[in-house]
Scaffold this active site. Structure first.
Site, PDB file in Angstrom:
ATOM      1  N   ASN A  45      54.721  -5.876  32.315  1.00  0.00           N
ATOM      2  CA  ASN A  45      53.984  -7.119  32.057  1.00  0.00           C
ATOM      3  C   ASN A  45      52.592  -6.802  31.503  1.00  0.00           C
ATOM      4  O   ASN A  45      51.970  -5.800  31.864  1.00  0.00           O
ATOM      5  CB  ASN A  45      53.912  -8.012  33.303  1.00  0.00           C
ATOM      6  CG  ASN A  45      53.393  -7.338  34.548  1.00  0.00           C
ATOM      7  OD1 ASN A  45      53.514  -6.132  34.711  1.00  0.00           O
ATOM      8  ND2 ASN A  45      52.815  -8.108  35.435  1.00  0.00           N
ATOM      9  N   GLU A  47      49.091  -8.860  31.010  1.00  0.00           N
ATOM     10  CA  GLU A  47      48.400 -10.107  31.340  1.00  0.00           C
ATOM     11  C   GLU A  47      47.211 -10.347  30.421  1.00  0.00           C
ATOM     12  O   GLU A  47      46.661  -9.412  29.820  1.00  0.00           O
ATOM     13  CB  GLU A  47      47.957 -10.075  32.811  1.00  0.00           C
ATOM     14  CG  GLU A  47      49.163  -9.998  33.732  1.00  0.00           C
ATOM     15  CD  GLU A  47      48.834 -10.109  35.203  1.00  0.00           C
ATOM     16  OE1 GLU A  47      47.648  -9.958  35.574  1.00  0.00           O
ATOM     17  OE2 GLU A  47      49.767 -10.342  35.986  1.00  0.00           O
ATOM     18  N   CYS A  56      55.749 -11.271  30.043  1.00  0.00           N
ATOM     19  CA  CYS A  56      56.533 -10.632  31.102  1.00  0.00           C
ATOM     20  C   CYS A  56      57.125  -9.305  30.627  1.00  0.00           C
ATOM     21  O   CYS A  56      57.361  -9.099  29.423  1.00  0.00           O
ATOM     22  CB  CYS A  56      57.688 -11.533  31.526  1.00  0.00           C
ATOM     23  SG  CYS A  56      57.193 -13.032  32.374  1.00  0.00           S
ATOM     24  N   GLU A  58      60.136  -8.229  30.914  1.00  0.00           N
ATOM     25  CA  GLU A  58      61.447  -8.378  30.273  1.00  0.00           C
ATOM     26  C   GLU A  58      61.309  -8.685  28.795  1.00  0.00           C
ATOM     27  O   GLU A  58      62.059  -8.185  27.951  1.00  0.00           O
ATOM     28  CB  GLU A  58      62.235  -9.517  30.937  1.00  0.00           C
ATOM     29  CG  GLU A  58      62.564  -9.301  32.399  1.00  0.00           C
ATOM     30  CD  GLU A  58      61.493  -9.861  33.336  1.00  0.00           C
ATOM     31  OE1 GLU A  58      60.290  -9.745  33.021  1.00  0.00           O
ATOM     32  OE2 GLU A  58      61.867 -10.412  34.382  1.00  0.00           O
ATOM     33  N   CYS A  99      62.020 -14.502  35.266  1.00  0.00           N
ATOM     34  CA  CYS A  99      61.537 -15.884  35.270  1.00  0.00           C
ATOM     35  C   CYS A  99      62.384 -16.733  34.308  1.00  0.00           C
ATOM     36  O   CYS A  99      63.173 -16.211  33.513  1.00  0.00           O
ATOM     37  CB  CYS A  99      60.061 -15.936  34.879  1.00  0.00           C
ATOM     38  SG  CYS A  99      59.769 -15.832  33.101  1.00  0.00           S
ATOM     39  N   CYS A 102      62.139 -15.951  30.512  1.00  0.00           N
ATOM     40  CA  CYS A 102      62.830 -14.703  30.149  1.00  0.00           C
ATOM     41  C   CYS A 102      64.340 -14.885  30.194  1.00  0.00           C
ATOM     42  O   CYS A 102      65.064 -14.327  29.356  1.00  0.00           O
ATOM     43  CB  CYS A 102      62.394 -13.571  31.069  1.00  0.00           C
ATOM     44  SG  CYS A 102      60.699 -13.035  30.762  1.00  0.00           S
TER      45      CYS A 102
HETATM   46  N1  THU Z   1      56.291 -11.392  35.541  1.00  0.00           N
HETATM   47  C1  THU Z   1      57.134 -10.584  34.835  1.00  0.00           C
HETATM   48  O1  THU Z   1      56.703  -9.633  34.189  1.00  0.00           O
HETATM   49  N2  THU Z   1      58.459 -10.856  34.859  1.00  0.00           N
HETATM   50  C2  THU Z   1      59.022 -11.867  35.591  1.00  0.00           C
HETATM   51  O2  THU Z   1      60.224 -12.108  35.492  1.00  0.00           O
HETATM   52  C3  THU Z   1      58.184 -12.667  36.493  1.00  0.00           C
HETATM   53  C4  THU Z   1      56.725 -12.560  36.277  1.00  0.00           C
HETATM   54  C5  THU Z   1      54.855 -11.087  35.528  1.00  0.00           C
HETATM   55  C6  THU Z   1      54.004 -12.072  34.779  1.00  0.00           C
HETATM   56  C7  THU Z   1      52.675 -11.913  35.465  1.00  0.00           C
HETATM   57  O3  THU Z   1      51.988 -10.833  34.846  1.00  0.00           O
HETATM   58  C8  THU Z   1      53.020 -11.511  36.888  1.00  0.00           C
HETATM   59  O4  THU Z   1      54.378 -11.091  36.858  1.00  0.00           O
HETATM   60  C9  THU Z   1      52.868 -12.643  37.902  1.00  0.00           C
HETATM   61  O5  THU Z   1      53.534 -13.777  37.483  1.00  0.00           O
END
Ligand code: THU
Length: 141
Positions: A45, A47, A56, A58, A99, A102
């Site tokens: 991920n 941010e 994300c 994925e 999520c 994704c």
């Molecule tokens: N996140 C992911 O990388 N993949 C997911 O399927 C769920 C959420 C990340 C996004 C953000 O940086 C952190 O997790 C909290 O939501």
């Protein structure tokens, strides 16, 4: 990069999570996406201070693979680790699922792949087909 077992694919996701750019959530996520011929693309991920721009793990793995010309996929493993104190996102019920956004993109570009949700300890937690996680999906097929 390649993996034979689900455990090995999860291990690659754990490794990828170490590159997470997660200064807001401290939730470090890694994904390992395997193509039909066994090549693995990983992602973490990333941010943003403008929260909605966060990407994300994925989707990073998916776009890396697509941009290299890959179009056929078999499995994806997802791992998340809440660092830096009390866990906001740590409770993943024994297997972290992708999520909703994704799930949609994976469905459109990868089809009904096997999804391996890792435990917080880096083991194989829950295993699904993507169609189970996104029933009656919207797509253009
Ligand atoms: N996140 C992911 O990388 N993949 C997911 O399927 C769920 C959420 C990340 C996004 C953000 O940086 C952190 O997790 C909290 O939501």
């Amino acid at each position: 990069m390649a993996a034979t077992t689900d455990e090995e694919l999860v291990a690659l996701a754990v490794e990828a999570s170490k590159n997470a750019v997660a200064h807001h959530s401290n939730f470090h996520v890694g994904a390992a996406l395997e193509t039909a011929d066994g090549t693995v693309y990983t992602g973490c991920n990333v941010e943003s201070d403008s929260f909605g721009l966060t990407i994300c793990a994925e989707r990073v793995a998916l776009t890396k693979a697509l941009s290299e010309g890959e179009r056929e996929f078999s499995r994806i493993a997802v791992f998340g680790e809440q660092l830096g104190g009390a866990g906001r996102f740590g409770g993943n019920s024994g297997g972290l699922g992708p999520c909703g956004a994704c799930r949609q993109l994976l469905w459109e570009h990868c089809g009904d792949v096997k999804v391996i949700g890792a435990t917080a300890e880096g083991g194989v937690g829950k295993v699904w087909r993507l169609a189970q996680l996104l029933p009656d999906a919207f797509d253009s097929r």
